[in-house]
Design an enzyme around this catalytic site. Structure first.
Site, short mmCIF file in Angstrom:
data_model
loop_
_atom_site.label_atom_id
_atom_site.label_comp_id
_atom_site.label_asym_id
_atom_site.label_seq_id
_atom_site.Cartn_x
_atom_site.Cartn_y
_atom_site.Cartn_z
N PHE A 1 -105.56 10.79 -21.65
CA PHE A 1 -106.34 11.90 -22.21
C PHE A 1 -105.41 13.01 -22.69
O PHE A 1 -105.73 13.71 -23.66
CB PHE A 1 -107.34 12.43 -21.17
CG PHE A 1 -108.31 13.41 -21.76
CD1 PHE A 1 -109.21 13.03 -22.74
CD2 PHE A 1 -108.31 14.73 -21.35
CE1 PHE A 1 -110.08 13.94 -23.31
CE2 PHE A 1 -109.19 15.65 -21.90
CZ PHE A 1 -110.08 15.26 -22.88
N TYR A 2 -104.27 13.19 -22.01
CA TYR A 2 -103.28 14.16 -22.49
C TYR A 2 -102.90 13.84 -23.93
O TYR A 2 -102.91 14.73 -24.80
CB TYR A 2 -102.04 14.11 -21.60
CG TYR A 2 -100.84 14.82 -22.17
CD1 TYR A 2 -100.82 16.20 -22.30
CD2 TYR A 2 -99.72 14.11 -22.60
CE1 TYR A 2 -99.72 16.86 -22.85
CE2 TYR A 2 -98.62 14.74 -23.13
CZ TYR A 2 -98.62 16.12 -23.25
OH TYR A 2 -97.53 16.76 -23.79
N ALA A 3 -102.57 12.58 -24.22
CA ALA A 3 -102.19 12.18 -25.57
C ALA A 3 -103.34 12.42 -26.54
O ALA A 3 -103.13 12.86 -27.68
CB ALA A 3 -101.76 10.72 -25.59
#
Length: 335
Positions: free
Chosen positions: A155-157
């Site tokens: 989800f960071y990416a």
């Protein structure tokens, strides 16, 4: 970019923001540092970084969250920065699995607030930090900026990719000269305690076993923070306009460009650990584990565009960079 200009650095008390702000201040730029001092990791480390910056008369610190859109707009209206370098973000791939909303708030809502302020008070150049994580499931190495980055594995990416798309729309609609830079595994003194180098160094010096994910088979394009900062400073003077460079990805509909910043020399994780062992003078006790969710097997930056635009070449190899980190770590933590 010439000294005397006013630069707004978001995340100025963070690892990279601190190093960039210090370098700009030493070159004579006026720096407005913005940081929320969140407690994702030990706030004392952020405070100590900020105390160093506060020794400079050309530094102004503003404690504020990017999500406070009215406050961010007032900062732009009052300081009217010539250049904005947006580094503030919720970092960490693994933490994004545990606390995804903090990434939505900081990386998307916070970036939207910044873009709205830049639309109202346009800087000469807006630069935003993305990550090599956006390349996700791409199998082609080295990663080139022209490749699609539509397969995020964390989800960071995903939030970083969303930030890139948001910035492109503002660059197109409001003709904001915008550069996105994608970082590749940055390390060095004052690094975050949740990063592998800090964790490994701490546990090795305390005779505790280290957890080696992916059974040590991963490789990363480790980039020393001083090299990264030099690349950012060079890029501030190259807003995306005019002729394309030979390997360029300059948008056909906006003053917008994506640039990789890396060492462009991937290092196996086990070789990285060996560099820490040499720097600490101790052998690591290794607990070999499988890959963690969201991790990619390898990263490797194609930096042809960065070199064409700025002449940049990385100067610090992993052995020297790790040794500098370990020396700082021993001094800072009094070991």
């Amino acid at each position: 970019m010439t000294n005397g200009q006013r630069v707004l650095v978001t995340g100025s008390a963070g690892f990279i923001g601190f190093h960039l702000s210090e370098a700009l201040l030493k070159e004579g730029f006026e720096v407005i540092g913005l940081d929320a001092m969140t407690d994702y990791y030990d706030v004392r480390l952020k405070q100590d970084r900020n105390e160093i910056l506060l020794q400079f008369s050309n530094y102004t610190f503003i404690p504020e969250r990017l999500e406070n859109d009215e406050a961010i707009l007032r900062i732009f209206e009052h300081h009217r920065p010539d250049v904005v370098v947006h580094l503030a973000a919720q970092a960490g791939i693994r933490h994004s699995i545990e606390a995804p909303k903090s990434y939505l708030d900081a990386n998307i809502t916070g970036t939207f607030s910044l873009l709205e302020a830049a639309r109202a008070v346009p800087p000469r150049h807006l630069l935003l930090a993305s990550s090599s994580s956006v390349y996700g499931g791409n199998a082609s190495l080295p990663y080139a900026e022209s490749e699609k980055a539509d397969l995020p594995m964390s989800f960071y990416a995903a939030t970083k990719k969303a930030m890139e798309a948001m910035a492109h729309s503002y660059a197109h609609l409001y003709r904001l000269p915008t550069t996105i830079f994608r970082f590749f595994t940055v390390y060095g003194p004052w690094g975050r305690p949740d990063m592998a180098l800090s964790k490994f160094t701490s546990r090795i010096l305390n005779d505790q076993p280290i957890e080696v994910y992916g059974r040590g088979e991963m490789s990363r394009d480790f980039t020393y923070v001083d090299d990264l900062v030099r690349a950012i400073m060079l890029l501030t003077a190259r807003p995306p306009e005019g002729e394309c460079a030979p390997s360029d990805n300059l948008s056909p509909v906006a003053p917008y460009r994506i640039v990789n910043i890396g060492h462009s020399e991937p290092v196996k994780l086990m070789d990285f650990i060996e560099a820490i062992e040499r720097a600490t003078g101790r052998q690591a006790q290794k607990k070999m584990l499988g890959a963690q969710p969201g991790d990619v097997p390898a990263t490797w930056a194609d930096v042809a565009l960065l070199k064409q635009l700025t002449g940049f070449e990385a100067r610090t190899n992993v052995a020297d960079g790790v040794a500098k980190f370990v020396a700082w770590y021993r001094e800072y933590y009094k070991l």
